[in-house]
Design an enzyme around this catalytic site. Structure first.
Site, PDB file in Angstrom:
ATOM      1  N   HIS A  21      55.566  49.896  32.334  1.00  0.00           N
ATOM      2  CA  HIS A  21      55.105  50.450  31.062  1.00  0.00           C
ATOM      3  C   HIS A  21      53.595  50.664  31.009  1.00  0.00           C
ATOM      4  O   HIS A  21      53.138  51.619  30.379  1.00  0.00           O
ATOM      5  CB  HIS A  21      55.495  49.520  29.905  1.00  0.00           C
ATOM      6  CG  HIS A  21      56.976  49.478  29.656  1.00  0.00           C
ATOM      7  ND1 HIS A  21      57.513  48.900  28.525  1.00  0.00           N
ATOM      8  CD2 HIS A  21      58.040  49.930  30.387  1.00  0.00           C
ATOM      9  CE1 HIS A  21      58.839  48.997  28.565  1.00  0.00           C
ATOM     10  NE2 HIS A  21      59.186  49.611  29.692  1.00  0.00           N
TER      11      HIS A  21
ATOM     12  N   ARG B  81      57.124  58.342  27.927  1.00  0.00           N
ATOM     13  CA  ARG B  81      56.412  57.890  26.717  1.00  0.00           C
ATOM     14  C   ARG B  81      55.329  56.877  27.061  1.00  0.00           C
ATOM     15  O   ARG B  81      54.329  56.752  26.355  1.00  0.00           O
ATOM     16  CB  ARG B  81      57.391  57.324  25.697  1.00  0.00           C
ATOM     17  CG  ARG B  81      58.047  56.010  26.101  1.00  0.00           C
ATOM     18  CD  ARG B  81      59.114  55.584  25.106  1.00  0.00           C
ATOM     19  NE  ARG B  81      59.638  54.252  25.393  1.00  0.00           N
ATOM     20  CZ  ARG B  81      60.544  53.983  26.345  1.00  0.00           C
ATOM     21  NH1 ARG B  81      60.990  54.952  27.117  1.00  0.00           N
ATOM     22  NH2 ARG B  81      60.983  52.744  26.516  1.00  0.00           N
ATOM     23  N   HIS B  82      55.543  56.155  28.167  1.00  0.00           N
ATOM     24  CA  HIS B  82      54.540  55.160  28.564  1.00  0.00           C
ATOM     25  C   HIS B  82      53.279  55.830  29.088  1.00  0.00           C
ATOM     26  O   HIS B  82      52.178  55.315  28.903  1.00  0.00           O
ATOM     27  CB  HIS B  82      55.136  54.214  29.614  1.00  0.00           C
ATOM     28  CG  HIS B  82      56.365  53.520  29.132  1.00  0.00           C
ATOM     29  ND1 HIS B  82      56.357  52.681  28.035  1.00  0.00           N
ATOM     30  CD2 HIS B  82      57.643  53.583  29.565  1.00  0.00           C
ATOM     31  CE1 HIS B  82      57.579  52.234  27.828  1.00  0.00           C
ATOM     32  NE2 HIS B  82      58.382  52.770  28.742  1.00  0.00           N
TER      33      HIS B  82
ATOM     34  N   CYS C 294      42.027  33.549  40.039  1.00  0.00           N
ATOM     35  CA  CYS C 294      41.035  32.508  39.743  1.00  0.00           C
ATOM     36  C   CYS C 294      41.806  31.309  39.191  1.00  0.00           C
ATOM     37  O   CYS C 294      43.030  31.240  39.339  1.00  0.00           O
ATOM     38  CB  CYS C 294      39.931  33.003  38.814  1.00  0.00           C
ATOM     39  SG  CYS C 294      40.431  33.439  37.140  1.00  0.00           S
ATOM     40  N   GLY C 295      41.118  30.365  38.575  1.00  0.00           N
ATOM     41  CA  GLY C 295      41.811  29.171  38.106  1.00  0.00           C
ATOM     42  C   GLY C 295      42.888  29.495  37.087  1.00  0.00           C
ATOM     43  O   GLY C 295      44.019  29.035  37.178  1.00  0.00           O
ATOM     44  N   THR C 296      42.509  30.306  36.112  1.00  0.00           N
ATOM     45  CA  THR C 296      43.444  30.685  35.047  1.00  0.00           C
ATOM     46  C   THR C 296      43.897  32.132  35.137  1.00  0.00           C
ATOM     47  O   THR C 296      44.880  32.501  34.482  1.00  0.00           O
ATOM     48  CB  THR C 296      42.769  30.524  33.673  1.00  0.00           C
ATOM     49  OG1 THR C 296      41.592  31.370  33.656  1.00  0.00           O
ATOM     50  CG2 THR C 296      42.352  29.083  33.422  1.00  0.00           C
ATOM     51  N   GLY C 297      43.167  32.948  35.845  1.00  0.00           N
ATOM     52  CA  GLY C 297      43.389  34.402  35.836  1.00  0.00           C
ATOM     53  C   GLY C 297      42.691  35.086  34.677  1.00  0.00           C
ATOM     54  O   GLY C 297      42.604  36.314  34.630  1.00  0.00           O
ATOM     55  N   ILE C 298      42.191  34.297  33.742  1.00  0.00           N
ATOM     56  CA  ILE C 298      41.610  34.877  32.521  1.00  0.00           C
ATOM     57  C   ILE C 298      40.252  35.519  32.801  1.00  0.00           C
ATOM     58  O   ILE C 298      39.990  36.660  32.409  1.00  0.00           O
ATOM     59  CB  ILE C 298      41.493  33.806  31.410  1.00  0.00           C
ATOM     60  CG1 ILE C 298      42.881  33.333  30.985  1.00  0.00           C
ATOM     61  CG2 ILE C 298      40.725  34.364  30.210  1.00  0.00           C
ATOM     62  CD1 ILE C 298      42.863  32.122  30.056  1.00  0.00           C
ATOM     63  N   GLY C 299      39.388  34.780  33.476  1.00  0.00           N
ATOM     64  CA  GLY C 299      38.058  35.331  33.774  1.00  0.00           C
ATOM     65  C   GLY C 299      38.158  36.602  34.595  1.00  0.00           C
ATOM     66  O   GLY C 299      37.464  37.597  34.324  1.00  0.00           O
ATOM     67  N   MET C 300      39.040  36.594  35.579  1.00  0.00           N
ATOM     68  CA  MET C 300      39.227  37.782  36.417  1.00  0.00           C
ATOM     69  C   MET C 300      39.716  38.960  35.584  1.00  0.00           C
ATOM     70  O   MET C 300      39.252  40.095  35.761  1.00  0.00           O
ATOM     71  CB  MET C 300      40.227  37.493  37.538  1.00  0.00           C
ATOM     72  CG  MET C 300      39.701  36.614  38.650  1.00  0.00           C
ATOM     73  SD  MET C 300      38.318  37.392  39.527  1.00  0.00           S
ATOM     74  CE  MET C 300      38.297  36.388  41.023  1.00  0.00           C
TER      75      MET C 300
ATOM     76  N   ASP D 209      38.094  33.698  43.330  1.00  0.00           N
ATOM     77  CA  ASP D 209      36.988  32.741  43.383  1.00  0.00           C
ATOM     78  C   ASP D 209      37.532  31.459  44.027  1.00  0.00           C
ATOM     79  O   ASP D 209      38.653  31.437  44.559  1.00  0.00           O
ATOM     80  CB  ASP D 209      36.359  32.523  41.996  1.00  0.00           C
ATOM     81  CG  ASP D 209      37.265  31.739  41.052  1.00  0.00           C
ATOM     82  OD1 ASP D 209      38.442  31.475  41.410  1.00  0.00           O
ATOM     83  OD2 ASP D 209      36.804  31.384  39.945  1.00  0.00           O
ATOM     84  N   HIS D 210      36.746  30.374  43.958  1.00  0.00           N
ATOM     85  CA  HIS D 210      37.195  29.112  44.556  1.00  0.00           C
ATOM     86  C   HIS D 210      38.460  28.593  43.883  1.00  0.00           C
ATOM     87  O   HIS D 210      39.304  27.983  44.529  1.00  0.00           O
ATOM     88  CB  HIS D 210      36.073  28.067  44.468  1.00  0.00           C
ATOM     89  CG  HIS D 210      35.536  27.898  43.082  1.00  0.00           C
ATOM     90  ND1 HIS D 210      34.804  28.882  42.441  1.00  0.00           N
ATOM     91  CD2 HIS D 210      35.629  26.868  42.191  1.00  0.00           C
ATOM     92  CE1 HIS D 210      34.476  28.458  41.224  1.00  0.00           C
ATOM     93  NE2 HIS D 210      34.971  27.247  41.052  1.00  0.00           N
TER      94      HIS D 210
END
Ligand code: RB5
Length: 144
Positions: free
Chosen positions: A101, A135-136, A68-74, A11-12
């Site tokens: 992993h 195992r992963h 994005c700004g935080t990466g959280i929304g994405m 995003d922007h």
């Protein structure tokens, strides 16, 4: 890693880093599809996350990168799409282990959180690291 096909979007809030990551991909001859945004004007990150996620789960792209700004929304939005394993990384250790992993297929970054050079190091490590399986794989299969 040159044979990887990458889907990338921002995003922007992540526009500047997206362009820097594209420069990195081009310098290494890595094929990519840029789903936008294409200008610094404000836009809605879930739309971009969906577009990258669909390219990845459909197999048109091997992996995706979202900024994005935080990466959280994405990361929240991308992980809503079945088959996506999006990892929000702010350090290279997490980036490496998210591949080794968790077999993460989308990397999320926060432009307002980490420096540009760290972001590019994270991309480098994330692209170069393979899934360890074993195992992963059993654990990732449980998620799926
Ligand atoms: C945009 O202002 C910002 O909310 C977005 O880039 C992102 O940080 C959301 O998670």
């Amino acid at each position: 890693m040159e044979h990887l096909k990458i889907a990338i979007g921002s995003d922007h809030g992540g526009f500047k880093y997206k362009q820097k990551i594209i420069e990195y991909l081009e310098s290494r001859n890595i094929e990519y599809k840029d789903v936008g945004t294409y200008t610094p004007e404000a836009c809605d990150y879930p739309v971009i996350a969906r577009d990258v996620a669909e390219l990845v789960v459909s197999g048109q792209s091997d992996r995706g990168i979202l900024v994005c700004g935080t990466g959280i929304g994405m990361s929240i939005a991308a992980n809503k799409i079945r088959g996506v394993r999006a990892a929000l990384c702010g350090d290279t250790y997490s980036a490496r282990v998210s591949r080794a992993h968790n077999n993460a297929n989308i990397l999320c970054l926060g432009e307002r959180v980490i420096g540009e050079h760290l972001a590019l190091d994270i991309v480098d490590v994330w692209l170069k690291t393979g899934f360890e399986g074993g195992r992963h794989k059993r654990r990732v299969d449980i998620i799926e």
